[in-house]
Motif scaffolding. Structure first.
Motif, mmCIF file in Angstrom:
data_model
loop_
_atom_site.group_PDB
_atom_site.id
_atom_site.type_symbol
_atom_site.label_atom_id
_atom_site.label_comp_id
_atom_site.label_asym_id
_atom_site.label_seq_id
_atom_site.Cartn_x
_atom_site.Cartn_y
_atom_site.Cartn_z
ATOM 1 N N ALA A 20 0.806 -1.218 0.000
ATOM 2 C CA ALA A 20 0.000 0.000 0.000
ATOM 3 C C ALA A 20 0.845 1.276 0.000
ATOM 4 C CB ALA A 20 -0.971 -0.011 1.169
ATOM 5 N N PRO A 21 1.810 1.442 0.908
ATOM 6 C CA PRO A 21 2.636 2.662 0.831
ATOM 7 C C PRO A 21 3.468 2.728 -0.451
ATOM 8 C CG PRO A 21 2.902 1.624 2.963
ATOM 9 C CD PRO A 21 2.119 0.681 2.114
ATOM 10 N N GLY A 22 3.927 1.581 -0.929
ATOM 11 C CA GLY A 22 4.692 1.569 -2.175
ATOM 12 C C GLY A 22 3.848 2.009 -3.357
ATOM 13 N N ALA A 23 2.586 1.625 -3.360
ATOM 14 C CA ALA A 23 1.689 2.029 -4.442
ATOM 15 C C ALA A 23 1.453 3.538 -4.418
ATOM 16 C CB ALA A 23 0.374 1.282 -4.335
ATOM 17 N N PHE A 24 1.261 4.101 -3.228
ATOM 18 C CA PHE A 24 1.055 5.546 -3.133
ATOM 19 C C PHE A 24 2.291 6.318 -3.568
ATOM 20 C CE2 PHE A 24 -2.420 4.421 -0.139
ATOM 21 C CZ PHE A 24 -3.434 5.063 -0.823
ATOM 22 N N VAL A 25 3.459 5.850 -3.175
ATOM 23 C CA VAL A 25 4.703 6.537 -3.557
ATOM 24 C C VAL A 25 4.937 6.423 -5.054
ATOM 25 C CG1 VAL A 25 7.214 6.454 -3.298
ATOM 26 C CG2 VAL A 25 5.750 6.343 -1.287
ATOM 27 N N SER A 26 4.656 5.259 -5.638
ATOM 28 C CA SER A 26 4.881 5.090 -7.070
ATOM 29 C C SER A 26 3.863 5.856 -7.908
ATOM 30 C CB SER A 26 4.852 3.606 -7.445
ATOM 31 O OG SER A 26 3.563 3.075 -7.223
ATOM 32 N N MET A 27 2.732 6.231 -7.337
ATOM 33 C CA MET A 27 1.742 7.036 -8.063
ATOM 34 C C MET A 27 2.030 8.525 -7.979
ATOM 35 S SD MET A 27 -1.889 5.229 -7.198
ATOM 36 C CE MET A 27 -2.720 6.739 -7.608
ATOM 37 N N ALA A 28 2.932 8.947 -7.123
ATOM 38 C CA ALA A 28 3.180 10.376 -6.912
ATOM 39 C C ALA A 28 3.739 11.052 -8.166
ATOM 40 C CB ALA A 28 4.132 10.573 -5.738
ATOM 41 N N VAL A 29 4.697 10.442 -8.818
ATOM 42 C CA VAL A 29 5.330 11.064 -9.992
ATOM 43 C C VAL A 29 4.356 11.171 -11.169
ATOM 44 C CG1 VAL A 29 7.176 10.840 -11.688
ATOM 45 C CG2 VAL A 29 7.639 10.433 -9.272
ATOM 46 N N PRO A 30 3.642 10.106 -11.569
ATOM 47 C CA PRO A 30 2.685 10.275 -12.668
ATOM 48 C C PRO A 30 1.566 11.272 -12.348
ATOM 49 C CG PRO A 30 3.104 7.963 -12.309
ATOM 50 C CD PRO A 30 3.752 8.704 -11.190
ATOM 51 N N LEU A 31 1.131 11.316 -11.101
ATOM 52 C CA LEU A 31 0.096 12.270 -10.723
ATOM 53 C C LEU A 31 0.614 13.702 -10.826
ATOM 54 C CD1 LEU A 31 -2.802 12.469 -9.693
ATOM 55 C CD2 LEU A 31 -1.878 12.438 -7.385
ATOM 56 N N LEU A 32 1.835 13.938 -10.403
ATOM 57 C CA LEU A 32 2.421 15.267 -10.508
ATOM 58 C C LEU A 32 2.582 15.688 -11.968
ATOM 59 C CD1 LEU A 32 3.707 17.648 -8.952
ATOM 60 C CD2 LEU A 32 5.880 16.463 -9.203
ATOM 61 N N VAL A 33 3.033 14.773 -12.816
ATOM 62 C CA VAL A 33 3.172 15.071 -14.246
ATOM 63 C C VAL A 33 1.815 15.371 -14.857
ATOM 64 C CG1 VAL A 33 3.799 14.050 -16.475
ATOM 65 C CG2 VAL A 33 5.313 13.798 -14.515
ATOM 66 N N PHE A 34 0.790 14.622 -14.490
ATOM 67 C CA PHE A 34 -0.556 14.862 -15.002
ATOM 68 C C PHE A 34 -1.060 16.246 -14.614
ATOM 69 C CE2 PHE A 34 -5.139 14.792 -14.165
ATOM 70 C CZ PHE A 34 -5.603 14.573 -15.453
ATOM 71 N N ILE A 35 -0.861 16.645 -13.369
ATOM 72 C CA ILE A 35 -1.335 17.950 -12.906
ATOM 73 C C ILE A 35 -0.609 19.082 -13.632
ATOM 74 C CG2 ILE A 35 -1.370 19.498 -10.911
ATOM 75 C CD1 ILE A 35 -1.939 16.988 -9.192
ATOM 76 N N VAL A 36 0.698 18.940 -13.810
ATOM 77 C CA VAL A 36 1.470 19.987 -14.494
ATOM 78 C C VAL A 36 1.025 20.111 -15.947
ATOM 79 C CG1 VAL A 36 3.774 20.576 -15.348
ATOM 80 C CG2 VAL A 36 3.449 19.880 -12.971
ATOM 81 N N PHE A 37 0.864 18.993 -16.647
ATOM 82 C CA PHE A 37 0.455 19.060 -18.045
ATOM 83 C C PHE A 37 -0.993 19.511 -18.195
ATOM 84 C CE2 PHE A 37 4.042 16.110 -19.199
ATOM 85 C CZ PHE A 37 4.728 17.072 -19.912
ATOM 86 N N GLN A 38 -1.837 19.205 -17.217
ATOM 87 C CA GLN A 38 -3.214 19.669 -17.272
ATOM 88 C C GLN A 38 -3.261 21.191 -17.148
ATOM 89 O OE1 GLN A 38 -5.702 18.245 -14.138
ATOM 90 N NE2 GLN A 38 -7.579 18.891 -15.137
ATOM 91 N N LEU A 39 -2.472 21.752 -16.241
ATOM 92 C CA LEU A 39 -2.414 23.208 -16.103
ATOM 93 C C LEU A 39 -1.838 23.851 -17.357
ATOM 94 C CD1 LEU A 39 -1.215 23.534 -12.408
ATOM 95 C CD2 LEU A 39 -3.507 23.948 -13.313
#
Length: 51
Positions: A20-39
Motif C-alpha cells: 500500500a505505501p509503495g503504491a502511493f509513492v509510485s503514483m506520486a510522480v505520474p500524478l504530478l506530471v498529469f497535474i502539471v500538463f493539465q495546467l
C-alpha cells in the motif's frame, strides 16, 4: 531492506503493509506530471481562445 513493489506482489501471501505505501509513492510522480500538463494545457487553451 527495501524490496521492489513488483517483488512483493509475487510473494505469497502478499504483504499489504509494504504494498500500500509503495503504491502511493509510485503514483506520486505520474500524478504530478498529469497535474502539471493539465495546467499547461488549460493555459494554452485559454490563451488561444481570447481574441
Amino acid at each position: 531492506m527495501w524490496r521492489p513493489l513488483r517483488g512483493q506482489m509475487r510473494s505469497f501471501p502478499s504483504n499489504i503493509d509494504v504494498i500500500a505505501p509503495g503504491a502511493f509513492v509510485s503514483m506520486a510522480v505520474p500524478l504530478l506530471v498529469f497535474i502539471v500538463f493539465q495546467l499547461f494545457f488549460l493555459h494554452t487553451m485559454l490563451a488561444g481562445s481570447v481574441r
